[in-house]
Scaffold this motif. Structure first.
Motif, short mmCIF file in Angstrom:
data_model
loop_
_atom_site.label_atom_id
_atom_site.label_comp_id
_atom_site.label_asym_id
_atom_site.label_seq_id
_atom_site.Cartn_x
_atom_site.Cartn_y
_atom_site.Cartn_z
N GLU A 46 -2.07 -1.33 3.74
CA GLU A 46 -1.66 0.03 3.37
C GLU A 46 -0.47 0.05 2.40
N THR A 95 -5.89 -5.91 -2.06
CA THR A 95 -5.35 -4.56 -2.08
C THR A 95 -6.47 -3.59 -1.71
N LEU A 96 -6.07 -2.43 -1.24
CA LEU A 96 -7.04 -1.37 -0.97
C LEU A 96 -7.43 -0.70 -2.27
N ASP A 98 -9.22 2.81 -4.06
CA ASP A 98 -9.07 4.24 -3.74
C ASP A 98 -9.90 4.60 -2.52
N ARG A 101 -8.11 3.31 0.48
CA ARG A 101 -6.95 4.16 0.80
C ARG A 101 -7.40 5.45 1.49
N SER A 102 -8.59 5.93 1.16
CA SER A 102 -9.07 7.16 1.80
C SER A 102 -9.41 6.92 3.27
N ILE A 104 -7.41 5.17 5.26
CA ILE A 104 -6.15 4.93 5.99
C ILE A 104 -5.94 5.96 7.09
#
Length: 140
Positions: A46, A95-96, A98, A101-102, A104
């Motif tokens: 995150e 890395t995440l 997009d 990240r949605s 999370i």
């Protein structure tokens, strides 16, 4: 149901999946995101890029084989990006994306619920420990 409601429902089913439908591919996405190691990996990623070793240390108890499979699966669904950094020695950062990240917020909510209700797991562990010797003695 009015004709207008029926049209809206049809539009929704065309733009959204149905996890209760046996042939909906969103079931696979739910499976990958709801997996214990995936949920923990998403949380650990995150705050930004993380190297494999640091990620493995953060996710106590995960084997390198399971972590690799988890990260590959998350990458396959477009939730995680893997970048090889040309350094000596060579290293990899995750890395995440997009889309990752949605995830999370819902994954955080599930982890938070689990932490707040750990008594359920603790009680189950006690039940398992109490019944295990009897099961072995009975030949089960």
């Amino acid at each position: 149901m009015s004709l207008h409601d029926g049209l809206r429902l049809a539009e929704m089913t065309e733009t959204r999946g149905d996890v209760y439908s046996a042939d909906c591919p969103c079931r696979d996405l739910l499976d990958v995101v709801a997996n214990k190691w995936s949920a923990l990996a998403i949380g650990a990623l995150e705050d930004g890029p993380v190297r494999f070793g640091a990620l493995q240390r953060r996710l106590e108890g995960v084997s390198p084989k399971v972590l690799t499979a988890t990260l590959r699966r998350l990458e396959g669904f477009g939730l995680v990006h893997r970048e090889v950094i040309p350094a000596v020695p060579l290293h990899v950062e995750y890395t995440l994306t997009d889309a990752g990240r949605s995830a999370i917020r819902p994954v955080f909510a599930l982890r938070e619920w689990a932490e707040c209700n750990y008594q359920l797991a603790k009680a189950q562990a006690g039940t398992d420990a109490a019944t295990a010797p009897d099961d072995r003695a009975a030949g089960r």
